[in-house]
Design an enzyme around this catalytic site. Structure first.
Site, PDB file in Angstrom:
ATOM      1  N   SER A 169       0.676  -1.386  -0.041  1.00  0.00           N
ATOM      2  CA  SER A 169      -0.118   0.208  -0.261  1.00  0.00           C
ATOM      3  C   SER A 169       0.955   1.184  -0.158  1.00  0.00           C
ATOM      4  CB  SER A 169      -1.006  -0.020   1.115  1.00  0.00           C
ATOM      5  OG  SER A 169      -1.490   1.215   1.598  1.00  0.00           O
ATOM      6  N   TYR A 215      -1.345   0.334  10.572  1.00  0.00           N
ATOM      7  CA  TYR A 215      -1.642  -0.275   9.087  1.00  0.00           C
ATOM      8  C   TYR A 215      -0.076   0.036   8.394  1.00  0.00           C
ATOM      9  CZ  TYR A 215      -3.676  -1.034   4.559  1.00  0.00           C
ATOM     10  OH  TYR A 215      -3.995  -1.538   3.167  1.00  0.00           O
TER      11      TYR A 215
END
Length: 245
Positions: free
Chosen positions: A146, A159
């Site tokens: 990501s 995250y």
């Protein structure tokens, strides 16, 4: 020079493939002639629908349930896929979760769960498929990272850490496996229109292209990586022109 990857007859495992990016990658692989194991944890109906779509187009696919953050479950999954389709040549580590938390609301349990599902799962699955890849002296591993690995992102520091770790894992495995015919790369999308981003259309204002990305666009990047024998240890970034902020 071959532009489309020659993957006909290969066997792939795509984790977290019942929807979103994972489903798009599974379908794209099948269209390239790959037999695909569609991993899921809870959404059996959705995984079965992906398998049905592949089979309706003449492809081979099976759905396989497993919590890929658990070593025993991963081992059983790989055995099942090997029995049903054959030894795994291609691994797409896509399984992940996104618990949105501000710093002051983030708990130890949130952090541990995120690392386990997003990062530990990639380690466990990679370790489990390496013997078959080494036996063939050919393997392709793609980790779905990501933009949060390099920027602040919209989810939280837990995250960020999980995806940055995944890219470190990518480089570490790549350096150690390239001489055995196995490449390891990452594809890092930002703000893709999936269930994870449901209700966050406001985020499109941050993207110079003016829209969220599509799962099929991520799948295209995965196929590109799989078809390149010379590329390893790299991260392909898909972000519509955003800066990493």
């Amino acid at each position: 020079m071959t532009i489309m990857p020659d993957l006909n007859g290969r066997i792939a495992l795509v984790t977290g493939a019942s929807r979103g990016i994972g489903a798009a990658v599974a379908i794209a692989l099948a269209e390239a002639g790959v037999a695909v194991a569609v991993n899921y944890r809870e959404r059996a109906d959705a995984a079965d629908a992906v398998v049905a779509k592949i089979k309706n187009k003449g492809g081979r696919a099976v759905a396989v349930a497993a919590d890929v953050s658990q070593a025993t479950a991963v081992a059983k999954m790989v055995d099942h896929v090997t029995s049903a389709l054959g030894p795994i040549d291609i691994l797409i580590n896509n399984a992940g979760m996104a618990i949105v938390r501000n710093i002051d609301d983030l708990t130890e349990a949130d952090f541990d769960t995120t690392i386990s599902v997003n990062l530990k799962s990639a380690f466990l699955c990679t370790q489990a498929v390496l013997p078959a890849m080494r036996a063939k002296k050919w393997g392709r591993i793609v980790n779905i990272s990501s933009g949060a690995a390099r920027g602040a992102g919209a989810i939280g520091v837990h995250y960020n850490a999980s995806k940055a770790g995944m890219e470190g894992l990518t480089r570490g495995y790549a350096a150690r496996l390239v001489k055995e015919g196995i490449t390891v790369n990452a594809v890092a999308p930002s703000l893709i229109e999936t269930d994870m981003m449901r209700g966050r259309s406001d985020l499109a204002a941050r993207i110079p292209l003016g829209r969220l990305g599509q799962p099929d666009e991520v799948a295209q990047a995965v196929l590109m990586v799989l078809g390149n024998d010379y590329m390893t240890g790299q991260t392909i970034i898909l972000n519509g022109g955003m800066a990493f902020v």
